[in-house]
Design a protein around this motif. Structure first.
Motif, PDB file in Angstrom:
ATOM      1  N   LEU A 186      14.519  85.819  49.454  1.00 52.73           N
ATOM      2  CA  LEU A 186      15.020  87.194  49.445  1.00 52.73           C
ATOM      3  C   LEU A 186      16.164  87.392  50.443  1.00 52.73           C
ATOM      4  N   PHE A 187      16.364  86.417  51.323  1.00 50.44           N
ATOM      5  CA  PHE A 187      17.531  86.441  52.216  1.00 50.44           C
ATOM      6  C   PHE A 187      18.721  85.718  51.591  1.00 50.44           C
ATOM      7  N   GLY A 188      18.522  85.100  50.411  1.00 50.15           N
ATOM      8  CA  GLY A 188      19.584  84.309  49.797  1.00 50.15           C
ATOM      9  C   GLY A 188      19.688  84.539  48.308  1.00 50.15           C
ATOM     10  N   GLU A 189      19.253  83.542  47.519  1.00 52.33           N
ATOM     11  CA  GLU A 189      19.486  83.586  46.080  1.00 52.33           C
ATOM     12  C   GLU A 189      18.736  84.709  45.363  1.00 52.33           C
ATOM     13  N   GLU A 190      17.679  85.248  45.974  1.00 51.16           N
ATOM     14  CA  GLU A 190      16.938  86.342  45.344  1.00 51.16           C
ATOM     15  C   GLU A 190      17.176  87.679  46.052  1.00 51.16           C
ATOM     16  N   ALA A 191      18.247  87.804  46.793  1.00 56.02           N
ATOM     17  CA  ALA A 191      18.514  89.018  47.568  1.00 56.02           C
ATOM     18  C   ALA A 191      18.559  90.267  46.689  1.00 56.02           C
ATOM     19  N   LYS A 192      18.962  90.108  45.446  1.00 61.04           N
ATOM     20  CA  LYS A 192      19.045  91.266  44.548  1.00 61.04           C
ATOM     21  C   LYS A 192      17.673  91.860  44.236  1.00 61.04           C
ATOM     22  N   PRO A 227       8.257  92.601  55.594  1.00 61.23           N
ATOM     23  CA  PRO A 227       9.019  91.944  56.667  1.00 61.23           C
ATOM     24  C   PRO A 227       8.568  92.371  58.065  1.00 61.23           C
ATOM     25  N   LEU A 228       8.094  93.602  58.223  1.00 61.47           N
ATOM     26  CA  LEU A 228       7.608  94.026  59.540  1.00 61.47           C
ATOM     27  C   LEU A 228       6.359  93.243  59.940  1.00 61.47           C
ATOM     28  N   GLU A 229       5.487  92.968  58.975  1.00 60.00           N
ATOM     29  CA  GLU A 229       4.316  92.142  59.275  1.00 60.00           C
ATOM     30  C   GLU A 229       4.727  90.700  59.573  1.00 60.00           C
ATOM     31  N   LEU A 230       5.692  90.196  58.826  1.00 65.20           N
ATOM     32  CA  LEU A 230       6.192  88.843  59.096  1.00 65.20           C
ATOM     33  C   LEU A 230       6.808  88.764  60.489  1.00 65.20           C
ATOM     34  N   TYR A 231       7.510  89.807  60.893  1.00 62.45           N
ATOM     35  CA  TYR A 231       8.082  89.824  62.239  1.00 62.45           C
ATOM     36  C   TYR A 231       6.980  89.757  63.300  1.00 62.45           C
ATOM     37  N   MET A 232       5.934  90.547  63.116  1.00 62.71           N
ATOM     38  CA  MET A 232       4.864  90.573  64.116  1.00 62.71           C
ATOM     39  C   MET A 232       4.140  89.230  64.209  1.00 62.71           C
ATOM     40  N   GLN A 233       4.125  88.479  63.115  1.00 64.52           N
ATOM     41  CA  GLN A 233       3.437  87.188  63.138  1.00 64.52           C
ATOM     42  C   GLN A 233       4.350  86.028  63.519  1.00 64.52           C
ATOM     43  N   THR A 234       5.654  86.143  63.242  1.00 62.85           N
ATOM     44  CA  THR A 234       6.563  85.018  63.504  1.00 62.85           C
ATOM     45  C   THR A 234       7.544  85.286  64.643  1.00 62.85           C
ATOM     46  N   LYS A 235       7.756  86.580  64.966  1.00 62.09           N
ATOM     47  CA  LYS A 235       8.723  87.004  65.995  1.00 62.09           C
ATOM     48  C   LYS A 235      10.163  86.678  65.623  1.00 62.09           C
ATOM     49  N   GLN A 236      10.460  86.475  64.353  1.00 63.68           N
ATOM     50  CA  GLN A 236      11.830  86.228  63.927  1.00 63.68           C
ATOM     51  C   GLN A 236      12.555  87.563  63.712  1.00 63.68           C
ATOM     52  N   PRO A 237      13.651  87.795  64.447  1.00 55.87           N
ATOM     53  CA  PRO A 237      14.332  89.099  64.412  1.00 55.87           C
ATOM     54  C   PRO A 237      14.806  89.523  63.027  1.00 55.87           C
ATOM     55  N   LYS A 238      15.106  88.579  62.136  1.00 58.60           N
ATOM     56  CA  LYS A 238      15.638  88.952  60.827  1.00 58.60           C
ATOM     57  C   LYS A 238      14.642  89.811  60.047  1.00 58.60           C
ATOM     58  N   TYR A 239      13.361  89.565  60.256  1.00 56.66           N
ATOM     59  CA  TYR A 239      12.343  90.369  59.574  1.00 56.66           C
ATOM     60  C   TYR A 239      12.315  91.789  60.137  1.00 56.66           C
ATOM     61  N   LEU A 240      12.424  91.912  61.431  1.00 55.71           N
ATOM     62  CA  LEU A 240      12.431  93.232  62.055  1.00 55.71           C
ATOM     63  C   LEU A 240      13.635  94.043  61.585  1.00 55.71           C
ATOM     64  N   THR A 241      14.795  93.412  61.543  1.00 61.10           N
ATOM     65  CA  THR A 241      16.017  94.104  61.106  1.00 61.10           C
ATOM     66  C   THR A 241      15.852  94.686  59.708  1.00 61.10           C
ATOM     67  N   MET A 242      15.320  93.877  58.797  1.00 57.63           N
ATOM     68  CA  MET A 242      15.153  94.327  57.415  1.00 57.63           C
ATOM     69  C   MET A 242      14.114  95.440  57.318  1.00 57.63           C
ATOM     70  N   GLY A 243      12.968  95.251  57.947  1.00 54.66           N
ATOM     71  CA  GLY A 243      11.894  96.228  57.835  1.00 54.66           C
ATOM     72  C   GLY A 243      12.211  97.547  58.516  1.00 54.66           C
ATOM     73  N   GLN A 244      12.816  97.470  59.698  1.00 51.79           N
ATOM     74  CA  GLN A 244      13.145  98.691  60.434  1.00 51.79           C
ATOM     75  C   GLN A 244      14.220  99.479  59.693  1.00 51.79           C
ATOM     76  N   HIS A 245      15.148  98.795  59.062  1.00 47.19           N
ATOM     77  CA  HIS A 245      16.169  99.464  58.256  1.00 47.19           C
ATOM     78  C   HIS A 245      15.511 100.307  57.166  1.00 47.19           C
ATOM     79  N   MET A 246      14.494  99.742  56.523  1.00 48.09           N
ATOM     80  CA  MET A 246      13.791 100.485  55.473  1.00 48.09           C
ATOM     81  C   MET A 246      13.131 101.741  56.045  1.00 48.09           C
ATOM     82  N   ALA A 247      12.421 101.580  57.151  1.00 50.14           N
ATOM     83  CA  ALA A 247      11.706 102.708  57.753  1.00 50.14           C
ATOM     84  C   ALA A 247      12.676 103.806  58.199  1.00 50.14           C
TER      85      ALA A 247
END
Length: 380
Positions: free
Chosen positions: A103-109, A126-146
């Motif tokens: 979803l960050f690449g070929e399936e982004a649509k 992505p917010l749950e993935l961020y809390m479990q992996t601490k990768q900022p890209k998940y936080l950016t995507m999820g927080q944007h939605m919220a």
């Protein structure tokens, strides 16, 4: 000698009292333990989560792929992730993250635009993935939605009332449909958990009170819509699960907590009366001629498990009901880890027969998700 005997009797009585108390406590605790073979939350959660991983992106039962990730898939994805966390299954988390990576690449649509409650709920994953992996890209995507959910109205889905809701401090995506109170709550509560910023949970709480004041009936249940006087199971399930999710993270000093707790407890009390002897709830909650339906049963069971675990509900009253609900629910899981008797996606209609005739699907994500929520709640 007599003094010694009396002291011995007093000690024996005290011991028996302690034993009786310990036994009573252990008996109560056993509502969520000592599962029959093959029905433990760990076993069931593993089966259903792994089934999710191997399932292509669904499209409401259609044979064609979806144009975007659908909200039932989001709910199952979220449930799989929370189950992975509570069962400490890091391998499962990795598999679920791998499913997300395209979803960050070929399936982004396939990533939904945050322009509707059914789309914006995607941010919970992505917010749950961020809390479990601490990768900022998940936080950016999820927080944007919220954040977009409470931003100014924009896009082709904006209606005249969207601006009015926005001016009042509610999300412009407000529809006053009962489904909303899981969709909105899930992403906003997740944003609060991920960032610690109270604005997310406070706005969700205020929105919930608005919906409770507008839609809850005196018996604690909810019509499918104001002009459709039927207590549709899954519709009410979204409200039950949404209140449980919100209350789990809402601070004790939040001014709206008491009102939400009141709405939640009133609903749980009513649901207790309508649970069938089998442990199931029905497609139309208060209609004894209606068929046992699994997605609503899963959602109500999740809400009750959460209430008992957190001490909101009286454990000796709701503990047995929640246990009965879980055991009934898992009996509908087939050899492929697919849940049977799931009501198809359903719009509102002021017609009892319409609800009774809805197609009963096997393996639909509306049914897979609540099983995972329940497994998570039982492991907490």
């Amino acid at each position: 000698m007599r003094t010694t005997i009396v002291k011995s009797l007093i000690c024996a009585a005290a011991f028996l009292q302690i034993e009786s108390t310990v036994y009573a406590q252990s008996k109560t605790a056993d509502y969520f333990k000592n599962w029959p073979k093959g029905t433990s939350p760990k076993q069931i959660g593993d089966r259903v989560a792994n089934r999710f991983i191997e399932t292509p992106h669904p499209n409401f039962g259609r044979p064609t792929p979806p144009a975007r990730i659908t909200y039932p898939e989001v709910c199952a994805w979220y449930g799989s992730l929370t189950f992975a966390r509570e069962s400490n299954n890091k391998g499962l988390t990795k598999k679920l993250a791998k499913r997300f990576e395209p979803l960050f690449g070929e399936e982004a649509k396939l990533v939904p635009l945050p322009d509707h409650v059914d789309h914006t709920v995607f941010g919970a994953v992505p917010l749950e993935l961020y809390m479990q992996t601490k990768q900022p890209k998940y936080l950016t995507m999820g927080q944007h939605m919220a954040d977009k959910q409470w931003g100014p109205p924009e896009g082709p889905r904006v209606k005249p009332e969207s601006h009015e809701f926005y001016k009042q401090g509610f999300t412009w995506q407000t529809r006053l449909w009962i489904d909303d109170m899981f969709m909105i709550t899930a992403v906003q509560a997740q944003a609060y958990r991920a960032t610690g910023d109270p604005k997310y949970i406070e706005r969700a709480a205020r929105e919930m009170v608005f919906y409770l004041d507008k839609l809850q009936r005196p018996n604690g249940l909810f019509y499918h819509a104001p002009d459709v006087p039927f207590f549709w199971g899954r519709g009410d399930g979204w409200m039950a699960a949404g209140m449980a999710e919100l209350l789990s993270s809402l601070p004790q000093n939040n001014p709206n907590r008491e009102r939400i707790m009141q709405g939640y407890k009133t609903m749980m009390s009513s649901l207790l009366k309508y649970q069938a002897e089998s442990g199931m709830w029905r497609q139309l909650i208060d209609d004894p001629e209606s068929w046992p339906e699994t997605s609503s049963t899963g959602m109500f069971t999740f809400a009750m498990i959460t209430g008992v675990k957190n001490g909101w509900l009286e454990k000796d009253t709701y503990g047995p009901a929640a246990r009965k609900g879980w055991l009934a629910l898992v009996s509908y899981i087939d050899e492929n880890a697919d849940v049977r008797e799931v009501c198809q996606g359903t719009n509102k209609k002021n017609d009892r027969q319409y609800y009774l005739d809805r197609e009963r699907i096997t393996g639909d994500m509306h049914g897979q998700a609540p099983v995972l929520w329940c497994a998570t709640a039982l492991l907490r």
